[in-house]
Scaffold this active site. Structure first.
Site, PDB file in Angstrom:
ATOM      1  N   HIS A 115      -7.168  -2.883   9.199  1.00  0.00           N
ATOM      2  CA  HIS A 115      -8.411  -3.569   8.864  1.00  0.00           C
ATOM      3  C   HIS A 115      -9.221  -3.758  10.148  1.00  0.00           C
ATOM      4  O   HIS A 115      -9.779  -4.828  10.389  1.00  0.00           O
ATOM      5  CB  HIS A 115      -8.126  -4.915   8.199  1.00  0.00           C
ATOM      6  CG  HIS A 115      -7.459  -4.806   6.863  1.00  0.00           C
ATOM      7  ND1 HIS A 115      -7.158  -5.910   6.088  1.00  0.00           N
ATOM      8  CD2 HIS A 115      -7.053  -3.730   6.145  1.00  0.00           C
ATOM      9  CE1 HIS A 115      -6.575  -5.511   4.963  1.00  0.00           C
ATOM     10  NE2 HIS A 115      -6.501  -4.197   4.986  1.00  0.00           N
ATOM     11  N   GLU A 130       0.813  -1.209   0.000  1.00  0.00           N
ATOM     12  CA  GLU A 130       0.000   0.000   0.000  1.00  0.00           C
ATOM     13  C   GLU A 130       0.854   1.271   0.000  1.00  0.00           C
ATOM     14  O   GLU A 130       0.374   2.360   0.318  1.00  0.00           O
ATOM     15  CB  GLU A 130      -0.935   0.022   1.221  1.00  0.00           C
ATOM     16  CG  GLU A 130      -1.892  -1.154   1.306  1.00  0.00           C
ATOM     17  CD  GLU A 130      -2.949  -1.154   0.211  1.00  0.00           C
ATOM     18  OE1 GLU A 130      -2.793  -0.434  -0.794  1.00  0.00           O
ATOM     19  OE2 GLU A 130      -3.923  -1.891   0.377  1.00  0.00           O
ATOM     20  N   HIS A 187     -12.552  -2.881   2.466  1.00  0.00           N
ATOM     21  CA  HIS A 187     -11.115  -2.980   2.715  1.00  0.00           C
ATOM     22  C   HIS A 187     -10.747  -2.647   4.163  1.00  0.00           C
ATOM     23  O   HIS A 187     -10.370  -3.528   4.912  1.00  0.00           O
ATOM     24  CB  HIS A 187     -10.395  -2.043   1.730  1.00  0.00           C
ATOM     25  CG  HIS A 187      -8.913  -2.131   1.738  1.00  0.00           C
ATOM     26  ND1 HIS A 187      -8.140  -1.778   0.654  1.00  0.00           N
ATOM     27  CD2 HIS A 187      -8.026  -2.491   2.707  1.00  0.00           C
ATOM     28  CE1 HIS A 187      -6.855  -1.957   0.941  1.00  0.00           C
ATOM     29  NE2 HIS A 187      -6.768  -2.371   2.188  1.00  0.00           N
ATOM     30  N   TYR A 227     -19.620  13.860  19.048  1.00  0.00           N
ATOM     31  CA  TYR A 227     -18.851  15.101  18.924  1.00  0.00           C
ATOM     32  C   TYR A 227     -17.422  14.861  18.438  1.00  0.00           C
ATOM     33  O   TYR A 227     -16.789  15.750  17.855  1.00  0.00           O
ATOM     34  CB  TYR A 227     -18.857  15.877  20.241  1.00  0.00           C
ATOM     35  CG  TYR A 227     -17.990  15.323  21.344  1.00  0.00           C
ATOM     36  CD1 TYR A 227     -16.615  15.568  21.353  1.00  0.00           C
ATOM     37  CD2 TYR A 227     -18.546  14.592  22.398  1.00  0.00           C
ATOM     38  CE1 TYR A 227     -15.816  15.082  22.369  1.00  0.00           C
ATOM     39  CE2 TYR A 227     -17.750  14.103  23.405  1.00  0.00           C
ATOM     40  CZ  TYR A 227     -16.389  14.336  23.393  1.00  0.00           C
ATOM     41  OH  TYR A 227     -15.604  13.849  24.407  1.00  0.00           O
ATOM     42  N   TYR A 232      -7.108  19.574  23.374  1.00  0.00           N
ATOM     43  CA  TYR A 232      -7.662  18.248  23.642  1.00  0.00           C
ATOM     44  C   TYR A 232      -6.952  17.221  22.774  1.00  0.00           C
ATOM     45  O   TYR A 232      -6.526  17.506  21.662  1.00  0.00           O
ATOM     46  CB  TYR A 232      -9.162  18.232  23.336  1.00  0.00           C
ATOM     47  CG  TYR A 232      -9.831  16.909  23.622  1.00  0.00           C
ATOM     48  CD1 TYR A 232     -10.218  16.569  24.918  1.00  0.00           C
ATOM     49  CD2 TYR A 232     -10.053  15.978  22.606  1.00  0.00           C
ATOM     50  CE1 TYR A 232     -10.827  15.354  25.190  1.00  0.00           C
ATOM     51  CE2 TYR A 232     -10.663  14.758  22.873  1.00  0.00           C
ATOM     52  CZ  TYR A 232     -11.050  14.452  24.170  1.00  0.00           C
ATOM     53  OH  TYR A 232     -11.636  13.253  24.425  1.00  0.00           O
ATOM     54  N   HIS A 288      -2.859   2.611   8.507  1.00  0.00           N
ATOM     55  CA  HIS A 288      -3.879   1.867   7.753  1.00  0.00           C
ATOM     56  C   HIS A 288      -4.107   0.546   8.466  1.00  0.00           C
ATOM     57  O   HIS A 288      -3.152  -0.195   8.731  1.00  0.00           O
ATOM     58  CB  HIS A 288      -3.414   1.617   6.326  1.00  0.00           C
ATOM     59  CG  HIS A 288      -4.235   0.603   5.592  1.00  0.00           C
ATOM     60  ND1 HIS A 288      -5.605   0.724   5.440  1.00  0.00           N
ATOM     61  CD2 HIS A 288      -3.897  -0.560   4.980  1.00  0.00           C
ATOM     62  CE1 HIS A 288      -6.066  -0.313   4.758  1.00  0.00           C
ATOM     63  NE2 HIS A 288      -5.042  -1.113   4.470  1.00  0.00           N
TER      64      HIS A 288
END
Length: 226
Positions: A99, A78, A160, A118, A213, A97
């Site tokens: 799964h 990827e 994916h 939120y 935050y 990335h």
């Protein structure tokens, strides 16, 4: 290899192992990249994370010969969307990335995540989009991901998984966890009639409050050089 590059390579390995240990990913299906100057460091292809050593992390130029790489192991399959995101988004310092189960369930159903919580403000807008389907590792998948990431920090990949980006590797991983959490919450809310969605004003107010935050970017030193 400089100390800073070694530390970043070690951080990639630690995060690869952590995301599998926590269930955020399974096997070698996920991949992680980080920006180091003009270079992208990325986890190698099809290599168990427990076997990784810092020298096994592939290095790819962000500008230069497209697709070229250095290392004993070839980069993740990827690499294309990782590299294209970093080329298109100078603000991105880390990409995760995975799964992850609930994110992938929604991606399989091709359901974007609306403003049901939120924390949607952390993703840059009123939804987390689903990128159109294309086979892994392809130019088409990268193009679809870039489109889904416009003005967003994360997206789902149809049938994916998910992509989360951040100004740093720590921030990208934090956002990946937040994305999987909100995906699970949204999925479960659908079982009891569906969520009550927040307004644009609600999300904007939250985004404005996010300055102090979550995972924060490291402070810039006064004498730092570009």
């Amino acid at each position: 290899m400089t100390d800073s590059e070694l530390q970043l390579r070690e951080a990639i390995i630690a995060k690869c192992r952590w995301m599998n240990a926590t269930g955020l990913n399974q096997g070698t299906s996920g991949n992680i990249s980080a920006r180091h100057g003009n270079t992208m460091l990325i986890s190698p292809s099809a290599t168990p994370y427990d076997l990784l050593t810092p020298d096994m992390i592939a290095a790819m130029p962000i500008e230069g010969e497209y697709g070229s790489w250095r290392g004993p192991l070839k980069p993740s399959t990827e690499w294309r969307f990782h590299l294209n995101i970093m080329k298109a988004r100078p603000d991105v310092g880390g990409i995760v990335h995975t799964h992850a189960t609930y994110s992938t369930v929604l991606a399989i159903a091709r359901k974007e995540i609306p403003a049901c919580h939120y924390m949607m403000a952390a993703f840059g807008g009123m939804n987390v989009r689903v990128a159109d389907y294309a086979r892994f590792g392809t130019k088409e998948l990268s193009e679809h991901a870039l489109k889904a990431l416009e003005n967003r920090t994360a997206c789902l990949l149809a049938n994916h998984g998910m992509i989360a980006t951040g100004t740093s590797l720590d921030k990208a991983m934090w956002l990946a966890v937040e994305l999987e959490t909100i995906a699970r919450q949204y999925y479960l809310s659908l079982a009891i009639g569906g969520p009550v969605l927040l307004s644009e004003a609600d999300i904007s107010e939250t985004a404005a409050a996010f300055g102090s935050y979550g995972v924060q970017d490291p402070p810039v030193k006064a004498n730092a050089t570009p």
